[in-house]
Design a protein around this motif. Sequence first.
Motif, short mmCIF file in Angstrom:
data_model
loop_
_atom_site.label_atom_id
_atom_site.label_comp_id
_atom_site.label_asym_id
_atom_site.label_seq_id
_atom_site.Cartn_x
_atom_site.Cartn_y
_atom_site.Cartn_z
N THR A 194 0.84 -1.21 0.00
CA THR A 194 0.00 0.00 0.00
C THR A 194 0.87 1.25 0.00
O THR A 194 0.52 2.26 -0.62
N GLY A 195 2.03 1.20 0.66
CA GLY A 195 2.94 2.35 0.66
C GLY A 195 3.39 2.67 -0.76
O GLY A 195 3.36 3.83 -1.18
N ARG A 239 2.60 6.05 -2.82
CA ARG A 239 3.68 6.89 -3.36
C ARG A 239 3.53 7.06 -4.87
O ARG A 239 3.79 8.14 -5.41
N GLY A 268 4.28 10.69 8.40
CA GLY A 268 4.33 9.36 8.99
C GLY A 268 3.04 8.96 9.66
O GLY A 268 3.00 8.06 10.50
N GLU A 269 1.94 9.66 9.28
CA GLU A 269 0.61 9.30 9.81
C GLU A 269 -0.02 8.26 8.89
O GLU A 269 0.30 8.20 7.69
N LEU A 270 -0.96 7.49 9.40
CA LEU A 270 -1.67 6.55 8.55
C LEU A 270 -2.71 7.29 7.72
O LEU A 270 -3.31 8.26 8.19
N VAL A 271 -2.92 6.82 6.50
CA VAL A 271 -4.03 7.35 5.71
C VAL A 271 -5.30 6.63 6.19
O VAL A 271 -5.22 5.58 6.83
N PHE A 317 0.18 -3.73 4.74
CA PHE A 317 -1.28 -3.79 4.87
C PHE A 317 -1.62 -5.19 5.39
O PHE A 317 -1.09 -6.15 4.86
N ARG A 358 -2.71 -2.45 8.59
CA ARG A 358 -1.99 -1.72 9.63
C ARG A 358 -2.90 -1.36 10.80
O ARG A 358 -2.43 -0.73 11.75
P1 AMP Z 1 5.25 1.97 3.88
O1 AMP Z 1 5.86 2.12 2.54
O2 AMP Z 1 4.51 0.67 4.06
O3 AMP Z 1 6.23 2.20 5.00
O4 AMP Z 1 4.14 3.11 4.02
C1 AMP Z 1 4.47 4.48 3.91
C2 AMP Z 1 3.33 5.34 4.41
O5 AMP Z 1 2.16 5.10 3.60
C3 AMP Z 1 2.86 5.09 5.83
O6 AMP Z 1 3.65 5.78 6.79
C4 AMP Z 1 1.44 5.63 5.77
O7 AMP Z 1 1.44 7.04 5.73
C5 AMP Z 1 0.98 5.16 4.41
N1 AMP Z 1 0.43 3.77 4.46
C6 AMP Z 1 0.94 2.67 3.84
N2 AMP Z 1 0.19 1.60 4.08
C7 AMP Z 1 -0.82 2.01 4.89
C8 AMP Z 1 -1.90 1.35 5.52
N3 AMP Z 1 -2.10 0.02 5.36
N4 AMP Z 1 -2.74 2.09 6.28
C9 AMP Z 1 -2.57 3.42 6.42
N5 AMP Z 1 -1.55 4.11 5.88
C10 AMP Z 1 -0.66 3.40 5.13
#
Ligand code: AMP
Length: 192
Positions: free
Chosen positions: A31-32, A36, A56-59, A86, A88
């Motif tokens: 999901t990240g 992106r 660094g907050e969750l969506v 995912f 999270r």
């Molecule tokens: P990652 O690449 O998995 O470290 O994700 C980078 C950023 O994307 C996280 O810090 C969140 O802001 C967002 N993100 C990624 N996956 C999720 C998820 N499953 N739920 C909420 N936010 C997410």
Amino acid sequence: MNLVLFGPPGAGKGTQAKILKDARGLPQLSTGDMLRAAIAAGTPLGVRCKALLDKGELVPDEVVIDIIGQRYDEPDCTGGAVFDGFPRTIPQAEALDAMLAARGRKIDLVLELKVEDEVLLSRVEARIKAGGVLRSDDTPETLKHRLGVYYKNTAPLIDFYRRQGKLKTVDGMAPVESVTSQIAAVLDTVPA
Ligand code: AMP
């Protein structure tokens, strides 16, 4: 096989997901990476989520539940997938179970990469020292914040999956190849 790679930010989930893709042909559903890509493409979703990723907050749950559902329905996921980053939150995990159940599927295994906070921090510091292009959230300050978010929202999933009997833990502090072989050893115990 449907596999969840689980662990704190910087634990090596993405690295191992890519290795699993090459070794077992299971697509990596990060999901990240999807968020992106949306930010880079300037889509409305990307515009909406950029500040949250930078901090660094969750969506919101519904955003990632929606994009993961669409991605999972693509033909390369017929044989399953590796979920990276995912779910999270508990609502995301429940939505994932429901999404898979609606398709006659299930999560087969949740692999937790266990890495201590100090090791995660020293990894970021090493990446910064090494130079190169870093993600906007790849700083010691943002990592500390992301770790707080992880312990509050994501770590409860450890019990959620343990109760389902699906959780296996590997030592994510070992060298990459050793983590890969630990994962392979666990996967060999899962019925095909
Ligand atoms: P990652 O690449 O998995 O470290 O994700 C980078 C950023 O994307 C996280 O810090 C969140 O802001 C967002 N993100 C990624 N996956 C999720 C998820 N499953 N739920 C909420 N936010 C997410």
